[in-house]
Motif scaffolding. Structure first.
Motif, PDB file in Angstrom:
ATOM      1  N   UNK A  79      60.612  53.744   9.401  1.00 47.11           N
ATOM      2  CA  UNK A  79      61.909  54.015  10.399  1.00 47.11           C
ATOM      3  C   UNK A  79      61.054  54.898  11.649  1.00 47.11           C
ATOM      4  N   UNK A  80      60.253  54.288  12.259  1.00 45.67           N
ATOM      5  CA  UNK A  80      59.765  54.302  13.299  1.00 45.67           C
ATOM      6  C   UNK A  80      57.950  54.525  13.712  1.00 45.67           C
ATOM      7  N   UNK A  81      57.607  55.271  14.426  1.00 47.07           N
ATOM      8  CA  UNK A  81      56.183  55.392  14.447  1.00 47.07           C
ATOM      9  C   UNK A  81      55.094  56.469  14.600  1.00 47.07           C
ATOM     10  N   UNK A  82      54.574  56.482  14.734  1.00 44.61           N
ATOM     11  CA  UNK A  82      53.668  58.155  15.523  1.00 44.61           C
ATOM     12  C   UNK A  82      53.283  57.721  16.622  1.00 44.61           C
ATOM     13  N   UNK A  83      53.232  58.353  18.206  1.00 42.41           N
ATOM     14  CA  UNK A  83      52.760  58.089  18.871  1.00 42.41           C
ATOM     15  C   UNK A  83      51.500  59.457  20.016  1.00 42.41           C
ATOM     16  N   UNK A  84      50.531  58.634  20.195  1.00 38.46           N
ATOM     17  CA  UNK A  84      50.342  60.090  20.721  1.00 38.46           C
ATOM     18  C   UNK A  84      49.981  59.846  22.765  1.00 38.46           C
ATOM     19  N   UNK A  85      50.249  60.510  23.095  1.00 45.60           N
ATOM     20  CA  UNK A  85      50.534  59.884  24.979  1.00 45.60           C
ATOM     21  C   UNK A  85      49.750  61.450  25.823  1.00 45.60           C
ATOM     22  N   UNK A  86      50.031  61.220  26.933  1.00 42.81           N
ATOM     23  CA  UNK A  86      48.974  62.423  27.965  1.00 42.81           C
ATOM     24  C   UNK A  86      50.261  62.870  29.096  1.00 42.81           C
ATOM     25  N   UNK A  87      50.057  63.994  29.258  1.00 42.02           N
ATOM     26  CA  UNK A  87      51.604  64.320  29.776  1.00 42.02           C
ATOM     27  C   UNK A  87      51.204  64.891  30.443  1.00 42.02           C
ATOM     28  N   UNK A  88      50.393  64.975  32.246  1.00 40.11           N
ATOM     29  CA  UNK A  88      49.442  65.930  32.986  1.00 40.11           C
ATOM     30  C   UNK A  88      48.372  65.965  32.140  1.00 40.11           C
ATOM     31  N   UNK A  89      48.498  67.389  32.318  1.00 40.78           N
ATOM     32  CA  UNK A  89      46.480  67.753  31.122  1.00 40.78           C
ATOM     33  C   UNK A  89      46.921  68.261  30.101  1.00 40.78           C
ATOM     34  N   UNK A  90      48.792  67.782  29.690  1.00 36.20           N
ATOM     35  CA  UNK A  90      48.867  68.062  27.751  1.00 36.20           C
ATOM     36  C   UNK A  90      48.802  66.684  27.147  1.00 36.20           C
ATOM     37  N   UNK A 121      61.188  69.348  19.226  1.00 36.18           N
ATOM     38  CA  UNK A 121      62.127  68.426  18.921  1.00 36.18           C
ATOM     39  C   UNK A 121      62.708  68.048  20.838  1.00 36.18           C
ATOM     40  N   UNK A 122      62.254  66.400  21.314  1.00 42.50           N
ATOM     41  CA  UNK A 122      63.238  65.899  22.310  1.00 42.50           C
ATOM     42  C   UNK A 122      63.659  64.618  21.872  1.00 42.50           C
ATOM     43  N   UNK A 123      64.888  65.011  22.167  1.00 42.69           N
ATOM     44  CA  UNK A 123      66.084  63.546  21.686  1.00 42.69           C
ATOM     45  C   UNK A 123      66.947  62.791  23.121  1.00 42.69           C
ATOM     46  N   UNK A 124      66.903  61.206  22.383  1.00 42.27           N
ATOM     47  CA  UNK A 124      67.008  60.810  24.103  1.00 42.27           C
ATOM     48  C   UNK A 124      68.653  60.384  23.060  1.00 42.27           C
ATOM     49  N   UNK A 125      69.606  59.991  23.619  1.00 47.11           N
ATOM     50  CA  UNK A 125      71.013  60.314  22.768  1.00 47.11           C
ATOM     51  C   UNK A 125      71.865  59.645  23.905  1.00 47.11           C
ATOM     52  N   UNK A 126      72.339  58.195  23.467  1.00 52.36           N
ATOM     53  CA  UNK A 126      73.550  57.114  24.250  1.00 52.36           C
ATOM     54  C   UNK A 126      75.050  58.019  24.364  1.00 52.36           C
ATOM     55  N   UNK A 128      73.694  55.883  15.787  1.00 50.45           N
ATOM     56  CA  UNK A 128      74.286  57.087  16.217  1.00 50.45           C
ATOM     57  C   UNK A 128      73.691  57.308  17.789  1.00 50.45           C
ATOM     58  N   UNK A 129      72.619  55.700  18.068  1.00 52.73           N
ATOM     59  CA  UNK A 129      72.230  56.011  19.418  1.00 52.73           C
ATOM     60  C   UNK A 129      71.267  56.810  20.210  1.00 52.73           C
ATOM     61  N   UNK A 130      70.193  57.189  19.036  1.00 52.64           N
ATOM     62  CA  UNK A 130      69.768  58.747  19.380  1.00 52.64           C
ATOM     63  C   UNK A 130      68.082  58.268  19.147  1.00 52.64           C
ATOM     64  N   UNK A 131      67.568  58.350  19.459  1.00 47.43           N
ATOM     65  CA  UNK A 131      66.331  58.106  19.622  1.00 47.43           C
ATOM     66  C   UNK A 131      65.435  59.840  19.524  1.00 47.43           C
ATOM     67  N   UNK A 132      64.823  59.603  18.375  1.00 49.59           N
ATOM     68  CA  UNK A 132      64.105  61.747  17.943  1.00 49.59           C
ATOM     69  C   UNK A 132      62.943  61.523  18.321  1.00 49.59           C
ATOM     70  N   UNK A 133      61.912  62.459  19.299  1.00 48.21           N
ATOM     71  CA  UNK A 133      60.562  62.420  19.170  1.00 48.21           C
ATOM     72  C   UNK A 133      60.016  63.877  18.563  1.00 48.21           C
ATOM     73  N   UNK A 134      59.918  63.977  17.177  1.00 46.30           N
ATOM     74  CA  UNK A 134      59.845  65.097  16.865  1.00 46.30           C
ATOM     75  C   UNK A 134      57.395  65.872  17.138  1.00 46.30           C
ATOM     76  N   UNK A 135      57.846  66.886  18.010  1.00 48.19           N
ATOM     77  CA  UNK A 135      56.096  67.392  18.021  1.00 48.19           C
ATOM     78  C   UNK A 135      55.882  67.209  16.908  1.00 48.19           C
TER      79      UNK A 135
END
Length: 160
Positions: free
Chosen positions: A55-66, A93-98, A78-85
């Motif tokens: 149902x998705x994936x786990x990702x690692x990212x650098x955002x600025x110093x974080x 949580x961050x969500x992108x919704x159409x 639903x047209x939604x991608x959920x990013x659970x920290x």
């Protein structure tokens, strides 16, 4: 917890192709963004997918110093991608919704849900909310430009 959201219209005729973005094209662009955020989110400087799930994936990212670890779950219906920290951050949580606006134009809504500590700070310090608003409003603006191009052209224009 506190949830804040920003919405932008994605619709509009493309000068080059003389087409408008479609929901399917925008969805494909959002999936591409989830897997390749460096191309879409100016503050993200690196990212990699660590593990895939049905149902998705786990990702690692650098955002600025974080350094961020996020469980990404797309829901096409639903047209939604959920990013659970999965790490210690202000956001849970961050969500992108159409969506569509009142006139039927395509929209993208970016929403964030703050953990309890940052929620208390946000409610007691207006500067914190102004900083969040500035950061995420700018992120959404930059993201939608590339998402729209990807929805229309099948890839970000700058990507080879």
């Amino acid at each position: 917890m506190l949830t804040i959201s920003w919405t932008r219209v994605i619709d509009g005729m493309d000068r080059e192709t003389h087409r408008k973005p479609t929901r399917d094209g925008l969805w494909r662009a959002m999936l591409h963004k989830a897997e390749n955020p460096v191309l879409y989110v100016p503050a993200i400087t690196s990212s990699r997918i660590v593990e895939r799930y049905p149902d998705g994936f786990l990702r690692e990212s650098c955002r600025g110093e974080r350094f961020l670890v996020q469980r990404v779950t797309p829901n096409e219906e639903a047209g939604v991608i959920t990013f659970r920290h999965q790490d210690a951050t202000d956001l849970s949580v961050i969500r992108n919704r159409i969506g569509t606006d009142d006139t039927g134009r395509l929209t993208l809504t970016l929403s964030i849900t703050l953990d309890e500590g940052p929620t208390e700070t946000a409610l007691s310090q207006s500067e914190y909310l102004r900083d969040l608003d500035s950061d995420f409003c700018g992120t959404l603006k930059a993201m939608t430009v590339v998402l729209r191009r990807t929805a229309l052209h099948g890839r970000p224009v700058d990507e080879a």
